[in-house]
Every structure is written in C-alpha cells, then in structure tokens.
Design an enzyme around this catalytic site. Structure first.
Site, PDB file in Angstrom:
ATOM      1  N   ARG A 260       0.898  -1.282  -0.103  1.00 36.05           N
ATOM      2  CA  ARG A 260       0.004  -0.090   0.070  1.00 36.05           C
ATOM      3  C   ARG A 260       0.975   1.101  -0.043  1.00 36.05           C
ATOM      4  O   ARG A 260       0.411   2.355   0.111  1.00 36.05           O
ATOM      5  CB  ARG A 260      -1.005   0.007   1.203  1.00 36.05           C
ATOM      6  CG  ARG A 260      -2.437   0.467   0.783  1.00 36.05           C
ATOM      7  CD  ARG A 260      -3.289   0.181   1.995  1.00 36.05           C
ATOM      8  NE  ARG A 260      -2.795   0.500   3.357  1.00 36.05           N
ATOM      9  CZ  ARG A 260      -2.689   2.053   3.790  1.00 36.05           C
ATOM     10  NH1 ARG A 260      -3.200   2.947   3.239  1.00 36.05           N
ATOM     11  NH2 ARG A 260      -2.254   2.234   4.931  1.00 36.05           N
ATOM     12  N   LYS A 261       2.075   1.046  -0.329  1.00 32.23           N
ATOM     13  CA  LYS A 261       3.007   2.192  -0.185  1.00 32.23           C
ATOM     14  C   LYS A 261       3.147   2.693  -1.639  1.00 32.23           C
ATOM     15  O   LYS A 261       3.989   3.170  -2.363  1.00 32.23           O
ATOM     16  CB  LYS A 261       4.322   1.840   0.104  1.00 32.23           C
ATOM     17  CG  LYS A 261       4.585   1.115   1.316  1.00 32.23           C
ATOM     18  CD  LYS A 261       6.120   0.681   1.724  1.00 32.23           C
ATOM     19  CE  LYS A 261       6.170  -0.044   3.024  1.00 32.23           C
ATOM     20  NZ  LYS A 261       7.452  -0.855   3.347  1.00 32.23           N
ATOM     21  N   THR A 262       1.766   3.196  -2.097  1.00 30.83           N
ATOM     22  CA  THR A 262       1.625   3.827  -3.451  1.00 30.83           C
ATOM     23  C   THR A 262       2.019   5.212  -3.480  1.00 30.83           C
ATOM     24  O   THR A 262       1.856   6.041  -2.204  1.00 30.83           O
ATOM     25  CB  THR A 262       0.340   3.517  -3.981  1.00 30.83           C
ATOM     26  OG1 THR A 262      -0.689   3.907  -3.042  1.00 30.83           O
ATOM     27  CG2 THR A 262       0.148   2.171  -4.241  1.00 30.83           C
TER      28      THR A 262
END
Length: 210
Positions: free
Chosen positions: A58-60
C-alpha cells in the site's frame, strides 16, 4: 538506439491534443513501469516453479494509487488490499501499543465487520504462532531472511494448514526468487509501487496526407 513502436493513434484538434499530451504520457509511462516491473517479478518466481501470489504493497504514490494498482493487475500480480477498509492489518506498532498480539487481535475483533480478514505482521516465529492460535487469516513474516522464512513457514503450515503465510520486508526484484518457498503463499514487495522504472513514451505529430 531502441526502435520505436506505435502504441496508439490519437486524433483531435491540435490544441486539445497538445494540452493533454504530457499528463497522458506521464500516466502511461508510470502505469506501464509498474506493469513491466510486476511482470518481471512474476517471471522470476515462475522460473523457480513457485505458484503463490505476488503482491504490491500500500506504499503507493499519493493521488496515484488507482493507476499503480491497475498497473499491478495488468502486470499479472495482486494489488493486495486497496486501502485500510479492505482488510485489517495489524502492524508491529499496533502490537507494541496494545501490549501483545492477543490484545491487538482482541481489540480488533470487538469492532471489525465479519467480512473483513485479519492479517498480523509478525517479527518472529513466536508472534506468528500466537497469531495463528488466535485464528487470524493471514500471517505476515516480516523481514525474515530466506532460511528463517522457510523454516518458520514450514512449522506454521504443519500446525495451522489453513492460515495464509505472507513474506514481506527486504524483498527486492533481484532477490524475490529466494523467498519463493514451498510453504509461503504470498510475497509482497514495495519495489512494485516505489522506485519502479518508467517506460518512455512520446507523441509525434504526423501531418495528414493531402
């Protein structure tokens, strides 16, 4: 020089096309970069015969999550959870604040919806076994080296065959095959959505033949 390849024809008023050019090319370049990186990682684990799930994290990029998640799917891997509402993930900080894995899981179960899975990030085998005994859905073995990962996953799967085992932390595009162990179901890595190379696209105006 690398030969150019036609990807698409764009038609419209010159002013409108030129106004949209840079935004469209930037999005296309980055989405294609994610997809290319994802396909490369999938190919790496396919070569060693691993059949599990490769996932992004989820490190977008803020404001760009939809595009990067779409690139993962196009590249043949999983987008993992889309946001905080898609699955409860108890990180190491949650466990520390709560005092124990059991306390963190218990607190979540008081408020979570029945449809939400629970994943617990575990720093060692002892935490993973505690989480498994509590009946969580996914156990993330975080920052385990390949040897410790294999040994821990084997023990967990032997005693808790229905729990999903995820490997994350320290995995790179170059080392992902080392983590593709028999008892591991999921490998997630942030390099799929952080620091990915972009694919170079450009737009050329071609005069219409009279």
């Amino acid at each position: 020089p690398t030969p150019t390849q036609l990807v698409a024809d764009v038609k419209g008023k010159a002013r409108d096309v030129l106004l949209a050019e840079r935004v469209a090319l930037n999005v296309l370049a980055r989405c294609s970069g994610v997809a290319t990186q994802a396909r490369r990682v999938r190919a790496a684990v396919d070569r060693v015969g691993w059949k599990g799930t490769i996932a992004g994290t989820r490190k977008t990029t803020p404001g760009f999550r939809v595009v990067e998640k779409y690139g993962l799917v196009v590249g043949g891997v999983s987008g993992h959870r889309y946001d905080l509402s898609h699955m409860v993930m108890l990180k190491d900080n949650h466990v520390v604040i709560s005092g124990s894995v059991a306390a963190a899981v218990g607190a979540v179960r008081q408020v979570r919806d029945f449809a939400s899975k629970i994943e617990v990030e575990c720093r060692n085998l002892e935490e993973a076994q505690e989480a498994a005994r509590l009946g969580v859905d996914v156990i993330m073995l975080d920052n385990f080296d390949p040897e410790a990962l294999e040994a821990s996953a084997r023990i967990l799967k032997h005693n808790f065959p229905d729990v999903l085992i995820e490997s994350s932390g320290g995995v790179t595009v170059d080392t992902v095959a080392d983590y593709a162990k028999q008892w591991v179901d999921i490998i997630s890595l942030s390099q799929l959505v952080q620091g990915y190379p972009v694919v170079d696209f450009s737009m050329k105006v071609v005069p219409q033949k009279q």
